[in-house]
Design a protein around this motif. Structure first.
Motif, mmCIF file in Angstrom:
data_model
loop_
_atom_site.group_PDB
_atom_site.id
_atom_site.type_symbol
_atom_site.label_atom_id
_atom_site.label_comp_id
_atom_site.label_asym_id
_atom_site.label_seq_id
_atom_site.Cartn_x
_atom_site.Cartn_y
_atom_site.Cartn_z
ATOM 1 N N ASN A 46 0.990 -1.610 0.059
ATOM 2 C CA ASN A 46 0.164 -0.127 0.571
ATOM 3 C C ASN A 46 0.794 1.223 -0.045
ATOM 4 O OD1 ASN A 46 -2.526 -1.524 -0.177
ATOM 5 N ND2 ASN A 46 -2.422 -1.588 2.226
ATOM 6 N N VAL A 47 1.622 1.437 0.676
ATOM 7 C CA VAL A 47 2.833 2.404 0.493
ATOM 8 C C VAL A 47 2.926 2.310 -0.442
ATOM 9 C CG1 VAL A 47 4.891 3.383 1.175
ATOM 10 C CG2 VAL A 47 3.623 2.307 2.881
ATOM 11 N N ARG A 48 3.653 1.672 -1.792
ATOM 12 C CA ARG A 48 4.221 2.042 -3.054
ATOM 13 C C ARG A 48 3.169 2.387 -3.897
ATOM 14 N NH1 ARG A 48 5.493 -3.457 -2.673
ATOM 15 N NH2 ARG A 48 7.372 -3.327 -1.364
ATOM 16 N N ARG A 49 2.100 1.929 -3.650
ATOM 17 C CA ARG A 49 1.051 2.571 -4.497
ATOM 18 C C ARG A 49 0.429 3.714 -3.924
ATOM 19 N NH1 ARG A 49 -3.086 -2.945 -3.461
ATOM 20 N NH2 ARG A 49 -1.874 -4.510 -5.124
ATOM 21 N N ARG A 62 2.662 6.348 -2.779
ATOM 22 C CA ARG A 62 3.939 6.759 -3.152
ATOM 23 C C ARG A 62 3.578 7.119 -5.086
ATOM 24 N NH1 ARG A 62 7.945 6.785 0.862
ATOM 25 N NH2 ARG A 62 6.471 7.689 1.927
ATOM 26 N N ALA A 63 3.038 6.282 -4.986
ATOM 27 C CA ALA A 63 2.555 5.754 -7.152
ATOM 28 C C ALA A 63 1.968 7.035 -7.489
ATOM 29 C CB ALA A 63 2.339 4.291 -7.487
ATOM 30 N N LEU A 64 0.547 6.799 -6.619
ATOM 31 C CA LEU A 64 -0.441 8.142 -6.599
ATOM 32 C C LEU A 64 0.092 9.466 -6.581
ATOM 33 C CD1 LEU A 64 -3.313 5.685 -5.127
ATOM 34 C CD2 LEU A 64 -3.166 6.283 -7.701
ATOM 35 N N ALA A 65 0.820 9.820 -5.572
ATOM 36 C CA ALA A 65 1.086 10.995 -5.472
ATOM 37 C C ALA A 65 1.949 11.735 -6.234
ATOM 38 C CB ALA A 65 1.997 10.846 -4.079
ATOM 39 N N SER A 66 3.076 10.492 -7.313
ATOM 40 C CA SER A 66 4.071 10.666 -7.906
ATOM 41 C C SER A 66 2.865 11.402 -8.770
ATOM 42 C CB SER A 66 4.696 9.797 -7.973
ATOM 43 O OG SER A 66 5.755 9.947 -8.883
ATOM 44 N N LEU A 67 2.256 11.086 -9.425
ATOM 45 C CA LEU A 67 1.322 11.099 -10.683
ATOM 46 C C LEU A 67 0.283 12.082 -10.342
ATOM 47 C CD1 LEU A 67 -0.043 7.113 -11.286
ATOM 48 C CD2 LEU A 67 1.303 8.226 -12.683
ATOM 49 N N CYS A 68 -0.205 12.451 -9.261
ATOM 50 C CA CYS A 68 -0.962 13.871 -9.139
ATOM 51 C C CYS A 68 -0.045 15.185 -9.522
ATOM 52 C CB CYS A 68 -1.182 13.389 -7.516
ATOM 53 S SG CYS A 68 -2.631 12.753 -7.465
ATOM 54 N N ARG A 69 1.649 14.929 -8.806
ATOM 55 C CA ARG A 69 2.523 15.895 -9.115
ATOM 56 C C ARG A 69 2.569 16.287 -10.742
ATOM 57 N NH1 ARG A 69 3.857 13.704 -4.089
ATOM 58 N NH2 ARG A 69 5.476 11.938 -5.298
ATOM 59 N N LEU A 79 -4.837 24.686 -14.321
ATOM 60 C CA LEU A 79 -6.375 25.028 -13.520
ATOM 61 C C LEU A 79 -6.333 24.379 -12.635
ATOM 62 C CD1 LEU A 79 -8.433 25.939 -17.242
ATOM 63 C CD2 LEU A 79 -6.962 27.065 -15.919
ATOM 64 N N GLN A 80 -5.856 23.133 -12.844
ATOM 65 C CA GLN A 80 -6.247 21.790 -11.943
ATOM 66 C C GLN A 80 -4.750 21.937 -10.701
ATOM 67 O OE1 GLN A 80 -7.050 18.328 -14.391
ATOM 68 N NE2 GLN A 80 -9.371 18.750 -14.147
ATOM 69 N N ASN A 81 -4.249 22.544 -11.265
ATOM 70 C CA ASN A 81 -2.625 22.633 -10.097
ATOM 71 C C ASN A 81 -2.837 21.926 -9.030
ATOM 72 O OD1 ASN A 81 0.152 22.684 -9.595
ATOM 73 N ND2 ASN A 81 0.024 24.736 -9.958
ATOM 74 N N TRP A 82 -3.424 23.183 -7.986
ATOM 75 C CA TRP A 82 -3.892 22.691 -6.156
ATOM 76 C C TRP A 82 -4.406 21.439 -5.863
ATOM 77 C CZ3 TRP A 82 -0.364 25.221 -4.336
ATOM 78 C CH2 TRP A 82 -0.004 26.984 -4.191
ATOM 79 N N GLN A 83 -5.354 21.564 -6.504
ATOM 80 C CA GLN A 83 -6.208 20.013 -6.714
ATOM 81 C C GLN A 83 -5.658 18.829 -6.774
ATOM 82 O OE1 GLN A 83 -8.983 19.612 -8.967
ATOM 83 N NE2 GLN A 83 -9.974 17.806 -7.608
ATOM 84 N N LEU A 84 -4.343 18.629 -7.257
ATOM 85 C CA LEU A 84 -3.958 17.471 -7.916
ATOM 86 C C LEU A 84 -3.190 17.877 -6.793
ATOM 87 C CD1 LEU A 84 -4.036 18.098 -11.557
ATOM 88 C CD2 LEU A 84 -5.072 16.098 -10.314
ATOM 89 N N LEU A 85 -2.285 18.649 -6.001
ATOM 90 C CA LEU A 85 -1.340 19.309 -5.140
ATOM 91 C C LEU A 85 -1.772 18.508 -3.890
ATOM 92 C CD1 LEU A 85 0.882 22.098 -6.171
ATOM 93 C CD2 LEU A 85 2.152 19.751 -6.751
ATOM 94 N N GLY A 86 -2.917 18.701 -4.108
ATOM 95 C CA GLY A 86 -3.628 18.249 -2.049
ATOM 96 C C GLY A 86 -4.045 17.031 -2.712
ATOM 97 N N GLN A 87 -3.925 16.693 -3.440
ATOM 98 C CA GLN A 87 -4.431 15.069 -3.116
ATOM 99 C C GLN A 87 -3.040 13.891 -3.394
ATOM 100 O OE1 GLN A 87 -6.267 13.975 -6.838
ATOM 101 N NE2 GLN A 87 -7.932 14.394 -6.892
ATOM 102 N N ALA A 88 -1.864 14.955 -4.115
ATOM 103 C CA ALA A 88 -0.721 14.702 -3.831
ATOM 104 C C ALA A 88 -0.129 13.733 -2.113
ATOM 105 C CB ALA A 88 -0.209 14.899 -4.448
ATOM 106 N N ALA A 130 0.727 7.400 2.619
ATOM 107 C CA ALA A 130 1.798 6.630 3.117
ATOM 108 C C ALA A 130 2.133 6.413 4.539
ATOM 109 C CB ALA A 130 3.075 7.117 2.457
ATOM 110 N N GLU A 131 2.733 7.738 4.692
ATOM 111 C CA GLU A 131 3.272 7.565 6.624
ATOM 112 C C GLU A 131 2.340 6.959 7.340
ATOM 113 O OE1 GLU A 131 3.853 11.781 7.443
ATOM 114 O OE2 GLU A 131 4.915 12.042 5.252
ATOM 115 N N VAL A 132 1.262 7.326 7.205
ATOM 116 C CA VAL A 132 0.032 6.214 8.325
ATOM 117 C C VAL A 132 0.365 4.678 7.870
ATOM 118 C CG1 VAL A 132 -1.967 6.037 8.877
ATOM 119 C CG2 VAL A 132 -1.479 8.319 8.545
ATOM 120 N N GLU A 133 0.827 4.573 6.548
ATOM 121 C CA GLU A 133 0.495 3.163 6.282
ATOM 122 C C GLU A 133 2.081 2.472 7.162
ATOM 123 O OE1 GLU A 133 -0.957 -0.863 5.071
ATOM 124 O OE2 GLU A 133 -2.214 1.081 4.959
ATOM 125 N N LEU A 134 3.114 3.340 6.656
ATOM 126 C CA LEU A 134 3.858 3.118 7.560
ATOM 127 C C LEU A 134 4.501 2.542 8.770
ATOM 128 C CD1 LEU A 134 7.021 4.503 4.997
ATOM 129 C CD2 LEU A 134 6.781 2.200 5.403
#
Length: 70
Positions: free
Chosen positions: A3-6, A8-15, A23-32, A39-43
């Motif tokens: 789950n941590v890998r997943r 982190r991968a999703l966060a990377s894709l969002c960035r 136009l969606q910059n802040w929304q995507l960075l918030g999701q990242a 990932a931190e909670v899972e670790l």
């Protein structure tokens, strides 16, 4: 740990998407940021579980000994 890998991968894709979608910059960075938090909670949960197992088995009873000076 998978789950941590997943997360982190999703966060990377969002960035990456944020770089191409101004136009969606802040929304995507918030999701990242949210995925990085997950990932931190899972670790933390993983290491807490590992530490709890070692406490149950008495592994902490092994003491480190310092060599005596000659």
């Amino acid at each position: 740990m998978e789950n941590v890998r997943r997360y982190r991968a999703l966060a990377s894709l969002c960035r990456q998407q944020a770089a191409y979608r101004p136009l969606q910059n802040w929304q995507l960075l918030g999701q990242a940021e949210h995925f990085e938090y997950l990932a931190e909670v899972e670790l933390k949960a993983h290491f807490d579980a590992c530490n709890a197992k070692s406490d149950e088995h008495g592994d902490d009873a092994v003491a480190w000994k310092t060599p005596a000076a000659a």
